[in-house]
Design an enzyme around this catalytic site. Sequence first.
Site, PDB file in Angstrom:
ATOM      1  N   GLY A   1      41.503  12.293   3.252  1.00 40.18           N
ATOM      2  CA  GLY A   1      40.243  12.976   2.972  1.00 40.18           C
ATOM      3  C   GLY A   1      39.232  12.050   2.318  1.00 40.18           C
TER       4      GLY A   1
ATOM      5  N   CYS B   1      33.372  31.464 -14.400  1.00 39.13           N
ATOM      6  CA  CYS B   1      34.045  32.579 -13.725  1.00 39.13           C
ATOM      7  C   CYS B   1      34.903  33.359 -14.725  1.00 39.13           C
ATOM      8  CB  CYS B   1      34.853  32.062 -12.539  1.00 39.13           C
ATOM      9  SG  CYS B   1      35.293  33.364 -11.351  1.00 39.13           S
TER      10      CYS B   1
ATOM     11  N   LYS C   1      55.798  -4.692   3.405  1.00 41.14           N
ATOM     12  CA  LYS C   1      56.551  -4.438   4.623  1.00 41.14           C
ATOM     13  C   LYS C   1      55.689  -3.683   5.632  1.00 41.14           C
ATOM     14  CE  LYS C   1      60.533  -6.306   3.607  1.00 41.14           C
ATOM     15  NZ  LYS C   1      61.057  -7.444   4.405  1.00 41.14           N
TER      16      LYS C   1
ATOM     17  N   HIS D   1      30.645  29.243  -9.614  1.00 42.17           N
ATOM     18  CA  HIS D   1      31.336  27.959  -9.761  1.00 42.17           C
ATOM     19  C   HIS D   1      30.354  26.811  -9.520  1.00 42.17           C
ATOM     20  CE1 HIS D   1      35.564  29.323 -10.083  1.00 42.17           C
ATOM     21  NE2 HIS D   1      35.114  30.367  -9.414  1.00 42.17           N
TER      22      HIS D   1
ATOM     23  N   GLU E   1      54.369  20.956  12.816  1.00 38.01           N
ATOM     24  CA  GLU E   1      53.196  21.824  12.712  1.00 38.01           C
ATOM     25  C   GLU E   1      51.938  21.201  13.315  1.00 38.01           C
ATOM     26  OE1 GLU E   1      55.160  20.967  10.247  1.00 38.01           O
ATOM     27  OE2 GLU E   1      55.884  22.733   9.165  1.00 38.01           O
TER      28      GLU E   1
ATOM     29  N   GLU F   1      30.543  23.794 -10.299  1.00 39.48           N
ATOM     30  CA  GLU F   1      31.183  22.510  -9.989  1.00 39.48           C
ATOM     31  C   GLU F   1      31.227  22.243  -8.489  1.00 39.48           C
ATOM     32  OE1 GLU F   1      34.719  25.451 -10.364  1.00 39.48           O
ATOM     33  OE2 GLU F   1      32.688  25.193 -11.150  1.00 39.48           O
TER      34      GLU F   1
ATOM     35  N   ASP G   1      39.656  19.019   0.445  1.00 37.73           N
ATOM     36  CA  ASP G   1      39.037  17.821   1.018  1.00 37.73           C
ATOM     37  C   ASP G   1      37.578  18.057   1.386  1.00 37.73           C
ATOM     38  OD1 ASP G   1      40.960  15.819   0.852  1.00 37.73           O
ATOM     39  OD2 ASP G   1      41.987  16.476   2.665  1.00 37.73           O
TER      40      ASP G   1
ATOM     41  N   GLN H   1      34.056  35.643 -18.278  1.00 35.55           N
ATOM     42  CA  GLN H   1      34.593  36.969 -18.584  1.00 35.55           C
ATOM     43  C   GLN H   1      35.334  36.972 -19.926  1.00 35.55           C
ATOM     44  OE1 GLN H   1      36.911  38.015 -15.135  1.00 35.55           O
ATOM     45  NE2 GLN H   1      35.160  37.807 -13.744  1.00 35.55           N
TER      46      GLN H   1
ATOM     47  N   SER I   1      52.550  11.608   3.015  1.00 36.82           N
ATOM     48  CA  SER I   1      51.311  12.321   2.705  1.00 36.82           C
ATOM     49  C   SER I   1      50.682  11.734   1.441  1.00 36.82           C
ATOM     50  CB  SER I   1      51.601  13.809   2.505  1.00 36.82           C
ATOM     51  OG  SER I   1      52.517  13.998   1.451  1.00 36.82           O
ATOM     52  N   SER I   2      49.515  12.251   1.082  1.00 43.41           N
ATOM     53  CA  SER I   2      48.797  11.860  -0.142  1.00 43.41           C
ATOM     54  C   SER I   2      48.353  10.397  -0.141  1.00 43.41           C
ATOM     55  CB  SER I   2      49.656  12.135  -1.386  1.00 43.41           C
ATOM     56  OG  SER I   2      50.001  13.495  -1.465  1.00 43.41           O
TER      57      SER I   2
END
Length: 544
Positions: A18, A382, A186, A516, A148, A518, A71, A386, A13-14
């Site tokens: 994405g 956010c 390889k 948010h 899965e 961003e 992603d 506060q 993985s990684s």
Amino acid sequence: MTRFIFITGGVVSSLGKGLMAASLAALLQARGYTVRIRKFDPYLNVDPGTMSPYQHGEVYVTDDGAETDLDLGHYERFTGVPSRQSDNVTSGRIYQTIIAKERRGDYLGATVQVIPHVTDAIKAFAVAETDGLDFVLCEIGGTVGDIESLPFMEAIRQLRNDLGRERTAFVHLTLVPYIAAAGELKTKPTQHSVRDLTALGIQPDVLVCRCERPLPESDRAKIALFCNVRQSAVIPALDAKTIYGVPLQYHAEGLDRAVLEAFALPAEGSPDLTRWDRITERLGNPEGEVTIGVVGKYVGLADAYKSLNEALVHGGIANRVKVNIRWLDAEMFEGDSDELAQQLEPLHGVLVPGGFGERGSEGKIASVRFARERKVPFFGICLGMQMACIEGARNTAGIGGASTTEFGPTDEPVVGLITEWMGKEGLEQRAAEGDLGGTMRLGAYDAALSGNSVVASIYGGTAISERHRHRYEVNVHYKDALEQGGLVFSGMSPDGRLPEIVERPDHPWFVGVQFHPELKSKPFDPHPLFKSFVEAAVKQSRLV
């Protein structure tokens, strides 16, 4: 005619599926095609909303209120196409839908099975709301061989038969490791990964090979031979200096051409990559640099604040400076004023991001106070807003016991649980003892800005729409007291009940927002608040 590109991953993985999907979509878009990207996540959570950021990274929120995989943030940032709830589905959501239908009797007594019921539901998701698009890219989470992901693999295998070869292509991302002891790359892991994929009935049309060294032509030929793909469709993918250079690298290696050839579409000419050239030029040749301290709770994992990190980079692009981010654990500032001063004094800006829970809250409040008193540019998002309101209540409005009900009972609930608000479908209500998943104020909501406010000048108008993800809200009953202490409520919900933005006009740059921002920032269209915040940090850098 809509064409579908199914993206799978193998070996580990990684590897960046994405990012590869987002880059490919950007390249197709630059050739004049319309695109949409979707993510299939095999886990059993209905969505990532209740998952710890350390488990899954940030939760990305769409305009229509979906809590989705991070992603989808890459997808939006690279294409500018707003994601929707229909662009992310999990095994949990698929099974939840099927079980609900079974309980209602919708299957008319049939035995409900993975095939065809689960796979049919996945296929229906893949093709829904795709009319009028040239390409839909579908990324399958996980790696080939995961238990899965098997229903998803079977579903896309069936879609090849349902839609035909002329409308489907498979792109497989795999790893070509460098073995230092042998002094060579390889190819065997890639061969095994493709063998596992073909055992599931899927023959990849394009192979993208992640490697840390250039892939020799002899290795490309070997992979093509043993994996049954054209050599021109074996695409090396080396590390880039910046993620915004990835589309340029993939184009140079022929990824977009290979995909178009898989569909028998013309691949002559070059896409218009002007904006990507401009972005990478600015990133590679900054005219200065600033350091921003992010005082948060999940700073041990950069992906927990992925969109925030990128939005700060975008602010740097807009100002032609490099933004150095210093991740600071809020807990280390609790009760230690010397440590706080030592860490924050060299900074050109302080940002307190969103989060949940009491841990580190006093450190965040102390950081707000430092920024306010030392006139350092401050940005609260956010929970950060506060904390700015609680700090203002305690130290400038004379409300010593100010706190939030999120952390427990308090006599001065400057921040409290939001139990109802006006949504797009009318009045929405929540209870304190209700489910956690999907019960926050989620998605895009309008806000009205004061005409003479700092934020109105930043946005260039008084009507905005921003994405929210929160369960608690600043208590509007404390508005007068806080404003007397210098913290002005410069943005409110259209009905005037929910505070959206606070600012301190007597400060060089002090803004807190309940939403948010961003989530809507892009490298070629930086969010105005981040652009302005970094600009203020640049001015601060000249004073330090």
